[in-house]
Design an enzyme around this catalytic site. Sequence first.
Site, mmCIF file in Angstrom:
data_model
loop_
_atom_site.group_PDB
_atom_site.id
_atom_site.type_symbol
_atom_site.label_atom_id
_atom_site.label_comp_id
_atom_site.label_asym_id
_atom_site.label_seq_id
_atom_site.Cartn_x
_atom_site.Cartn_y
_atom_site.Cartn_z
ATOM 1 N N SER A 132 0.854 -1.189 0.000
ATOM 2 C CA SER A 132 0.000 0.000 0.000
ATOM 3 C C SER A 132 0.887 1.234 0.000
ATOM 4 C CB SER A 132 -0.914 0.003 1.224
ATOM 5 O OG SER A 132 -0.146 0.316 2.369
ATOM 6 N N LYS A 133 0.231 2.401 -0.045
ATOM 7 C CA LYS A 133 0.959 3.665 -0.118
ATOM 8 C C LYS A 133 1.975 3.832 1.009
ATOM 9 C CE LYS A 133 -1.244 6.805 -3.129
ATOM 10 N NZ LYS A 133 -2.714 6.699 -3.156
#
Length: 486
Positions: free
Chosen positions: A252-253
């Site tokens: 994820s980010k």
Amino acid sequence: MSVRVRFSPSPTGTLHMGGARTALFNWLFARHHHGTFILRIEDTDTTRSTAEHAENLCRVLRLLGLHWDEGPEVGGPHAPYRQSARLPLYGAAFEKLRETGAIYPCYCTPDELETRREAARIQGQPPRYDRRCLDMGATERQALERQGRKPAWRLHVPDGARVVVSDLVKGEVGFDTASLDDFIVVRSDGSPTYNFAVVVDDIEMEITHVLRGDEHLANTPKQLLLYQALGATPPAFGHLPMILAADRTKLSKRHGSVAVEEFLAEGLLEEAILNYCALLGWSPPDEQEVLSLHEIVESFSLERVNSAAAVYDLEKLRWMNAQHLRRLTPTQILHRADAWLRAAGLLPPLPGPPLDKVIDAVTERVQTFADLPTAIEYFYRRPTVYDPDGTAKYFVPETAERLRKAAERLATCVAFDAEAAEILYRSLADQLGIKAAQVIHPTRLALTGRTVGPSLFHIMALLGRDETTARLRRAADWITAGGWKP
Ligand code: GLU
């Protein structure tokens, strides 16, 4: 039969590395087999899809060099290639399913479904659709329709059967139909669901191989049932391994950048991004990991796609970029790094050594184009600060005299080049009875303001005799004066 594959992103955001990997594997498979690579925009989710995202996906794919043979902007025999423009096709397939009785209308509202699912959960039952509308008679249906209810349409999934996906990457994966639910094919507003639209499109576009992310594996048995219901032969399926972060959790980010556009803006090379993406699941037949796109096309095969999860590693991406950077000539770098050099005021060229020669000297030391301006800046601008650790260590009082002596000697040098400068420095050190390093380290600091960099004598040669001696004297004055004086 010639290979036809598609990349079919939903335009709900920017292209991330996972999407780029899917696009790339399809593109590689098509190019390796001299087949057709199709781009299809899956924009039926009107709440999340936008035309801007679709345009952006196309743009980034182009920047990467993943050109498509059929799809938006280029057209093709199966146009249109945006699902939102293909609604009539889904209508025809829907009629077929309705006529054969493969689907049935369901009048349950989302609220009713949720209440029943919740009740099932409380009783420890799987929250499946309870088939309340399956055997509903015509009178009851009409009554509900008179109330203004519009049905969704569900596929009647056979009981007690097993659907086997013969996956090109994962091998055989079986699913009991009991786990599949009578899933919705067309929503009550008439829009097709993902599973339905994708099957109708893959049939119509004559797709031979569906290569997509692992997260879609659970959809595949449903899609196989739809192929069967539509009397069509399914394509082959290959699900690409999941991409995990270094800590083995879902990427994820928070694990750093995953947007391809950001990497391009940072100055990573397309070929490095693609090479890196190729290794997210595929392994080259020999150990050689740094490969051109052409080499990857040559050796790409699904047999060498791993079923185990791939690990995303930004350090490796940067390392990969540095390897590809070193394969470029200085002129190519000059051309491709134009935007970064311009932004830093290094283009148009400033007075000083030729940019391509300077680039050649520093390439080994940069990982991306974004590092380039800093790496070459001192060739064109005299240092305005000296590295403080360096000054504490090398700009001791006796250094001033040594630098002045070096400048004096260099000034008399007629054929000034790296070799001459080196000979001169070694003999100066001998005469002064010091180690060469005792004058070389302060010289680097005087010339560049830094303590590390490319070969010092090479830097001198590039700066030229006069600039080198001027910088040495300037540093000597700095030491004597105890800092910059107004
Ligand atoms: N539109 C889907 C997605 O973006 C891809 C579907 C597929 O490849 O079948 O995840």
